[in-house]
Design an enzyme around this catalytic site. Structure first.
Site, short mmCIF file in Angstrom:
data_model
loop_
_atom_site.label_atom_id
_atom_site.label_comp_id
_atom_site.label_asym_id
_atom_site.label_seq_id
_atom_site.Cartn_x
_atom_site.Cartn_y
_atom_site.Cartn_z
N ASN A 33 32.57 15.60 23.84
CA ASN A 33 32.89 14.21 23.56
C ASN A 33 33.79 14.18 22.33
O ASN A 33 33.31 14.38 21.22
CB ASN A 33 31.59 13.43 23.32
CG ASN A 33 31.84 12.00 22.89
OD1 ASN A 33 32.96 11.50 22.96
ND2 ASN A 33 30.78 11.34 22.43
N TRP A 34 35.08 13.96 22.57
CA TRP A 34 36.04 14.04 21.46
C TRP A 34 36.00 12.78 20.58
O TRP A 34 36.62 12.75 19.53
CB TRP A 34 37.46 14.24 22.00
CG TRP A 34 37.70 15.60 22.61
CD1 TRP A 34 36.77 16.58 22.83
CD2 TRP A 34 38.96 16.12 23.07
NE1 TRP A 34 37.38 17.67 23.41
CE2 TRP A 34 38.72 17.42 23.58
CE3 TRP A 34 40.25 15.61 23.13
CZ2 TRP A 34 39.73 18.21 24.11
CZ3 TRP A 34 41.26 16.40 23.66
CH2 TRP A 34 41.01 17.69 24.15
N LYS A 35 35.34 11.74 21.04
CA LYS A 35 35.25 10.47 20.28
C LYS A 35 36.66 10.01 19.89
O LYS A 35 37.60 10.23 20.65
CB LYS A 35 34.32 10.65 19.08
CG LYS A 35 32.97 11.25 19.50
CD LYS A 35 31.93 11.24 18.43
CE LYS A 35 30.65 11.87 18.96
NZ LYS A 35 29.54 11.83 18.01
N HIS B 66 26.62 5.81 25.05
CA HIS B 66 26.55 6.67 23.87
C HIS B 66 25.98 5.88 22.69
O HIS B 66 26.24 4.69 22.55
CB HIS B 66 27.93 7.23 23.54
CG HIS B 66 27.87 8.29 22.49
ND1 HIS B 66 27.82 7.98 21.15
CD2 HIS B 66 27.79 9.64 22.58
CE1 HIS B 66 27.73 9.12 20.46
NE2 HIS B 66 27.71 10.13 21.31
N GLU C 92 26.81 5.62 19.71
CA GLU C 92 27.80 4.91 18.89
C GLU C 92 28.24 3.61 19.56
O GLU C 92 28.51 2.62 18.89
CB GLU C 92 28.99 5.84 18.60
CG GLU C 92 28.61 6.91 17.58
CD GLU C 92 29.29 8.25 17.79
OE1 GLU C 92 30.34 8.32 18.44
OE2 GLU C 92 28.74 9.26 17.29
N GLU D 230 20.18 12.41 23.52
CA GLU D 230 20.79 12.62 22.21
C GLU D 230 20.00 11.86 21.14
O GLU D 230 20.22 10.66 20.96
CB GLU D 230 22.23 12.13 22.20
CG GLU D 230 23.13 12.82 23.20
CD GLU D 230 24.60 12.65 22.83
OE1 GLU D 230 25.25 13.67 22.58
OE2 GLU D 230 25.07 11.52 22.77
N GLY E 206 25.94 14.16 14.70
CA GLY E 206 26.90 14.24 13.60
C GLY E 206 26.25 14.46 12.24
O GLY E 206 26.91 14.33 11.21
N SER F 274 24.46 17.72 17.17
CA SER F 274 24.72 18.88 16.30
C SER F 274 24.54 20.23 17.00
O SER F 274 24.04 21.19 16.38
CB SER F 274 23.88 18.80 15.03
OG SER F 274 24.21 17.63 14.29
N GLY G 9 29.71 16.92 20.31
CA GLY G 9 30.67 16.08 19.58
C GLY G 9 31.56 16.94 18.70
O GLY G 9 32.52 17.56 19.15
N GLY G 10 31.22 17.01 17.42
CA GLY G 10 32.05 17.70 16.42
C GLY G 10 32.52 19.08 16.85
O GLY G 10 33.70 19.42 16.68
P1 PGA Z 1 27.62 15.92 17.50
O1 PGA Z 1 27.78 14.67 18.50
O2 PGA Z 1 27.66 17.17 18.34
O3 PGA Z 1 28.81 15.82 16.56
O4 PGA Z 1 26.33 15.74 16.79
C1 PGA Z 1 27.16 14.65 19.74
C2 PGA Z 1 27.52 13.38 20.48
O5 PGA Z 1 27.67 12.34 19.83
O6 PGA Z 1 27.70 13.39 21.71
#
Ligand code: PGA
Length: 249
Positions: free
Chosen positions: A9-11, A94, A96, A166, A172, A212, A233-234
C-alpha cells in the site's frame, strides 16, 4: 487452498517518475511461484502503472473506490472507471480512510456491495485501536467490523474478498503485533468466518496481517498458521525491502 498474498500500500507517496522507477525495480525480480504480489499506488498513476505491469505478474489495485456508479461525487473514482483501465481490485476500509475520511463499518457496507455487484476484488482492512486492546476489547471490535460490513450482507462472493487485519497501533509506528498476537487474532477471525459462512469459506479466505511488517519480522509473522501474507505500507516503498518481505513468505 488459501492464496498467499503480499500487497504493498503505497498510500500518498511517490510521484510519476518515482512510481514507475519502483515498478521497474520490482518487476526486474522473479516473484516466488504461488504468491500473489500486489501494489496499490496513488490513483492518479494507476493507468500508467497498469500499462507498465502488463504481463509481469505484478498485480495493481486501487487504494479506494466510491460506492456510487457515477455522478456528482467530486474527487471520487468509481469501480467502472478503475475497470476501464484494467484495475480489478481495491483496498477498502483502510484505517486511515476510517480515521481521516469518515469511513465507518456502515458506510463500508455500500462499498462492499458495489464491489460485489461490479466484480471488483477487495482487500478489506480492519483492526482495533490501541485503546481497544488495552481494555481487552480487540476481539469484540474486530467481530463488529466484520459483522457489520461483511457477514451481515447476503450473497457475498468470498472468492473476491481478501481480509487484512491491521491493528491500528501497529500501522506506521514501528510497533508490530507479535507473531503470537497476530496468530491469535487471525485464528479468531477464521473461526468467525467459519461460524458465519461455513468451513469452505473459512478454509479458502486469505487473511493478511498489516502493521510495521519489515523484511526482518516478515518470516516469523508469515510462518503462523492463519497468516496468509501481508499488507505492507512503509516497507513497500523500497524495492529491496518489499522483495525481502515477498521472499519471506
Ligand atoms: P505500515 O502500514 O506497514 O507502514 O505499518 C501498513 C498499512 O497501513 O497498510
Amino acid at each position: 487452498m488459501r492464496q498467499k498474498i503480499v500487497a504493498g500500500n503505497w498510500k500518498m507517496n511517490k510521484d510519476a517518475a518515482g512510481s514507475i522507477d519502483l515498478v521497474k525495480e520490482l518487476t526486474a525480480n522473479a516473484f516466488p511461484s504461488g504468491v500473489r504480489v500486489m501494489i496499490a499506488p496513488a490513483t492518479v498513476f494507476l493507468d500508467r502503472i497498469a500499462q507498465a505491469t502488463k504481463g509481469t505478474g505484478l498485480e495493481v489495485a486501487s487504494q479506494n473506490m466510491n460506492a456510487a456508479d457515477s455522478g456528482a461525487y467530486t474527487g471520487e473514482v468509481s469501480a467502472a472507471m478503475l475497470q476501464s483501465i484494467g484495475i480489478n481490485a481495491t483496498l477498502l476500509g483502510h484505517s486511515e480512510r476510517r480515521a481521516y475520511y469518515n469511513e465507518t463499518n456502515e458506510s463500508l457496507v455500500h462499498k462492499v456491495k458495489t464491489a460485489m455487484e461490479t466484480n471488483m476484488e477487495i482487500v478489506f482492512c480492519f483492526g482495533e485501536e490501541l485503546a481497544d486492546r488495552k481494555t481487552d476489547n480487540h476481539f469484540k471490535i474486530v467481530e463488529q467490523q466484520l459483522e457489520v460490513a461483511l457477514f451481515s450482507q447476503e450473497g457475498l462472493d468470498w472468492s473476491k474478498i481478501i481480509l487484512a487485519y491491521e491493528p491500528v497501533w501497529a500501522i506506521g509506528t514501528g510497533e508490530t503485533a507479535s507473531p503470537e498476537q497476530a496468530q491469535e487474532m487471525h485464528a479468531f477471525i477464521r473461526s468467525l468466518i467459519q461460524k458465519r459462512c461455513g468451513d469452505a469459506v473459512a478454509e479458502t479466505t486469505s487473511i493478511l496481517y498489516g502493521g510495521s511488517v519489515k523484511p526482518t519480522n516478515a518470516e516469523e509473522l508469515f510462518s503462523q498458521a492463519d497468516v496468509d501474507g501481508g499488507l505492507i505500507g512503509g516497507a513497500s516503498l523500497k524495492a529491496d525491502d518489499f522483495m525481502g518481505i515477498v521472499n519471506a513468505i
